[in-house]
Design a protein around this motif. Structure first.
Motif, PDB file in Angstrom:
ATOM      1  N   ALA A 131       0.818  -1.217   0.000  1.00  9.97           N
ATOM      2  CA  ALA A 131       0.000   0.000   0.000  1.00  9.97           C
ATOM      3  C   ALA A 131       0.848   1.261   0.000  1.00  9.97           C
ATOM      4  O   ALA A 131       0.415   2.314  -0.490  1.00  9.97           O
ATOM      5  CB  ALA A 131      -0.935   0.003   1.211  1.00  9.97           C
ATOM      6  N   GLY A 132       2.060   1.176   0.532  1.00 14.82           N
ATOM      7  CA  GLY A 132       2.912   2.356   0.616  1.00 14.82           C
ATOM      8  C   GLY A 132       3.678   2.678  -0.636  1.00 14.82           C
ATOM      9  O   GLY A 132       4.384   3.694  -0.698  1.00 14.82           O
ATOM     10  N   ARG A 133       3.549   1.849  -1.660  1.00 17.11           N
ATOM     11  CA  ARG A 133       4.302   2.088  -2.895  1.00 17.11           C
ATOM     12  C   ARG A 133       3.608   3.108  -3.781  1.00 17.11           C
ATOM     13  O   ARG A 133       2.393   3.262  -3.769  1.00 17.11           O
ATOM     14  CB  ARG A 133       4.484   0.772  -3.657  1.00 17.11           C
ATOM     15  N   ASP A 134       4.393   3.785  -4.586  1.00 18.71           N
ATOM     16  CA  ASP A 134       3.866   4.778  -5.526  1.00 18.71           C
ATOM     17  C   ASP A 134       3.240   4.055  -6.709  1.00 18.71           C
ATOM     18  O   ASP A 134       3.911   3.298  -7.406  1.00 18.71           O
ATOM     19  CB  ASP A 134       4.992   5.700  -6.005  1.00 18.71           C
ATOM     20  N   GLY A 135       1.939   4.290  -6.931  1.00 19.61           N
ATOM     21  CA  GLY A 135       1.244   3.594  -8.000  1.00 19.61           C
ATOM     22  C   GLY A 135       1.138   4.373  -9.294  1.00 19.61           C
ATOM     23  O   GLY A 135       0.329   4.023 -10.151  1.00 19.61           O
ATOM     24  N   GLY A 136       1.929   5.417  -9.474  1.00 18.98           N
ATOM     25  CA  GLY A 136       1.871   6.179 -10.709  1.00 18.98           C
ATOM     26  C   GLY A 136       1.170   7.509 -10.511  1.00 18.98           C
ATOM     27  O   GLY A 136       1.143   8.044  -9.395  1.00 18.98           O
ATOM     28  N   PRO A 137       0.571   8.068 -11.559  1.00 21.00           N
ATOM     29  CA  PRO A 137      -0.053   9.397 -11.452  1.00 21.00           C
ATOM     30  C   PRO A 137      -1.178   9.398 -10.430  1.00 21.00           C
ATOM     31  O   PRO A 137      -1.935   8.438 -10.311  1.00 21.00           O
ATOM     32  CB  PRO A 137      -0.583   9.653 -12.870  1.00 21.00           C
ATOM     33  N   SER A 138      -1.283  10.492  -9.674  1.00 21.87           N
ATOM     34  CA  SER A 138      -2.281  10.580  -8.608  1.00 21.87           C
ATOM     35  C   SER A 138      -3.510  11.337  -9.082  1.00 21.87           C
ATOM     36  O   SER A 138      -3.458  12.547  -9.308  1.00 21.87           O
ATOM     37  CB  SER A 138      -1.683  11.269  -7.385  1.00 21.87           C
ATOM     38  N   VAL A 139      -4.614  10.611  -9.217  1.00 20.25           N
ATOM     39  CA  VAL A 139      -5.877  11.249  -9.584  1.00 20.25           C
ATOM     40  C   VAL A 139      -6.364  12.126  -8.435  1.00 20.25           C
ATOM     41  O   VAL A 139      -6.886  13.224  -8.655  1.00 20.25           O
ATOM     42  CB  VAL A 139      -6.931  10.185  -9.935  1.00 20.25           C
ATOM     43  N   SER A 140      -6.175  11.660  -7.200  1.00 18.99           N
ATOM     44  CA  SER A 140      -6.687  12.415  -6.050  1.00 18.99           C
ATOM     45  C   SER A 140      -6.006  13.775  -5.914  1.00 18.99           C
ATOM     46  O   SER A 140      -6.659  14.775  -5.593  1.00 18.99           O
ATOM     47  CB  SER A 140      -6.532  11.601  -4.770  1.00 18.99           C
ATOM     48  N   ARG A 141      -4.699  13.826  -6.151  1.00 26.68           N
ATOM     49  CA  ARG A 141      -4.006  15.122  -6.070  1.00 26.68           C
ATOM     50  C   ARG A 141      -4.473  16.058  -7.177  1.00 26.68           C
ATOM     51  O   ARG A 141      -4.621  17.265  -6.970  1.00 26.68           O
ATOM     52  CB  ARG A 141      -2.489  14.920  -6.129  1.00 26.68           C
ATOM     53  N   HIS A 142      -4.702  15.509  -8.373  1.00 22.84           N
ATOM     54  CA  HIS A 142      -5.199  16.334  -9.475  1.00 22.84           C
ATOM     55  C   HIS A 142      -6.589  16.873  -9.151  1.00 22.84           C
ATOM     56  O   HIS A 142      -6.877  18.053  -9.395  1.00 22.84           O
ATOM     57  CB  HIS A 142      -5.241  15.508 -10.770  1.00 22.84           C
ATOM     58  N   VAL A 143      -7.449  16.008  -8.587  1.00 27.64           N
ATOM     59  CA  VAL A 143      -8.791  16.447  -8.225  1.00 27.64           C
ATOM     60  C   VAL A 143      -8.723  17.551  -7.180  1.00 27.64           C
ATOM     61  O   VAL A 143      -9.442  18.552  -7.252  1.00 27.64           O
ATOM     62  CB  VAL A 143      -9.617  15.254  -7.707  1.00 27.64           C
TER      63      VAL A 143
END
Length: 357
Positions: A131-143
């Motif tokens: 769960a702590g790994r970076d999964g790529g582009p963040s939709v939540s941050r963009h939102v």
């Protein structure tokens, strides 16, 4: 749910079959139609490499939907028709193989415990590592920072194919579990279903979020505009939940969902507030900030960890289910961000206009 528009020969054949009336007694034209569809699926699937395919995922979605609320006008007897179960198996077997191939490098990279039986805490530690790994582009941050109102509505439309029946795919696992894992899953699901209050069911809260932004909050209203990647995310849950042999995968899936949900939901809520939406819209996301902070511990230690403690052989499937979430979510995020960065709709181009009608 309304019957969706077909997206290729498999979904077209399936929709024509089930919309044509109740299944026959096993002989005649009905049996021939099932047999013909089965042959078509076998032929088509032999050449499919990328399972994020609109025709395949829509057909699977419709077959799974027969086990949920059904399809409008389709006879309920189709749910357990042997021919359709066989066709579903032809579609879901390569889908599962594809998911395992996608998740394989992720699960292989997890540091396994030295002991043969990792226990509940050890299992939870592995899941928290994933769960702590970076999964790529963040939709939540963009939102939270940049998304336009149109993009927020698109985001809700994508999510609606699951969120409007939230918890249902995971509930299939309850009778497949026992002891500590079963009790943990029931505790989580009780919250998801509103603790006995229909208005607090998370699916009902998401429907209010949709109507608060001017969208249709009825289940399946936007089935014709969501792309294959959104359908695949829900189909993965149904695959895991409806097959007892994959009870480890559905436990890992839910654990990963709960472990990676709290912070993104906080950012989603902030994004809607940034554009002036009030509590009627943000309540769904705000509810998950608090609830999932508690659920992540129950899901990781008691559900997934308790299951592995009771059945150590299921550890690999628990990790597979968790890693599959990350892989599909990363593909979904890439799809959204690629479209939005290019100024395009992330919905199906040929049908996107229907989402605003």
């Amino acid at each position: 749910m309304k019957i969706p528009l077909a997206r290729g020969p498999i979904s077209a054949g399936l929709i024509a079959l089930v919309a044509g009336g109740p299944p026959g007694a096993g002989t005649g034209a009905g049996a021939l139609a099932v047999s013909g569809l089965d042959a078509l699926v076998a032929e088509r699937m032999s050449g499919v490499e990328n399972l994020i395919d609109d025709d395949v995922q829509l057909a699977l979605f419709c077959l799974y939907e027969l086990h949920y609320g059904g399809l409008d006008g389709v006879d309920d007897r189709w749910e357990w028709h042997p021919g359709l179960i066989g066709i579903r198996h032809r579609l879901e077997e390569p889908f599962e193989q594809w998911l395992r191939a996608e998740a394989g490098p992720v699960t292989a990279s997890v540091r396994r415990p030295d002991q043969e039986r990792p226990g509940s805490d050890g299992t939870a530690a592995l899941l928290f590592e994933l769960a702590g790994r970076d999964g790529g582009p963040s939709v939540s941050r963009h939102v939270a920072r940049k998304a336009t109102e149109e993009q927020l509505r698109e985001f809700l439309i994508h999510k609606s194919v699951y969120q409007l029946k939230e918890a249902d795919p995971h509930t299939w696992a309850i009778p497949r579990l026992s002891g500590r894992a079963k009790a943990a899953l029931v505790e989580i699901q009780a919250d998801e279903y509103g603790g006995g209050r229909p208005d607090r069911m998370h699916s009902a809260m998401f429907a209010r979020t949709m109507t608060g932004t001017g969208l249709d909050g009825s289940y399946g209203a936007y089935i014709d505009v969501v792309p294959a990647i959104s359908l695949a995310s829900v189909n993965m849950m149904s695959l895991f939940g409806l097959n007892r042999r994959l009870r480890g995968a559905i436990a890992g899936h839910l654990a990963m969902y709960e472990m990676t949900s709290s912070r993104p939901n906080q950012l989603y809520g902030n994004g809607f507030r940034r554009l002036g939406f009030g509590a009627a819209v943000t309540a769904y996301f705000d509810e998950h900030v608090e609830a999932d902070a508690v659920h992540e511990q129950i899901a990781g230690r008691d559900l997934a960890g308790g299951l592995v403690e009771a059945e150590p052989a299921l550890l690999d499937d628990v990790l597979f289910g968790a890693a599959a979430v990350s892989c599909i979510d990363a593909r979904f995020a890439a799809h959204l961000m690629d479209a939005w960065d290019s100024g395009r709709s992330s919905l199906l181009p040929q049908l996107a206009e229907r989402s605003s009608s």
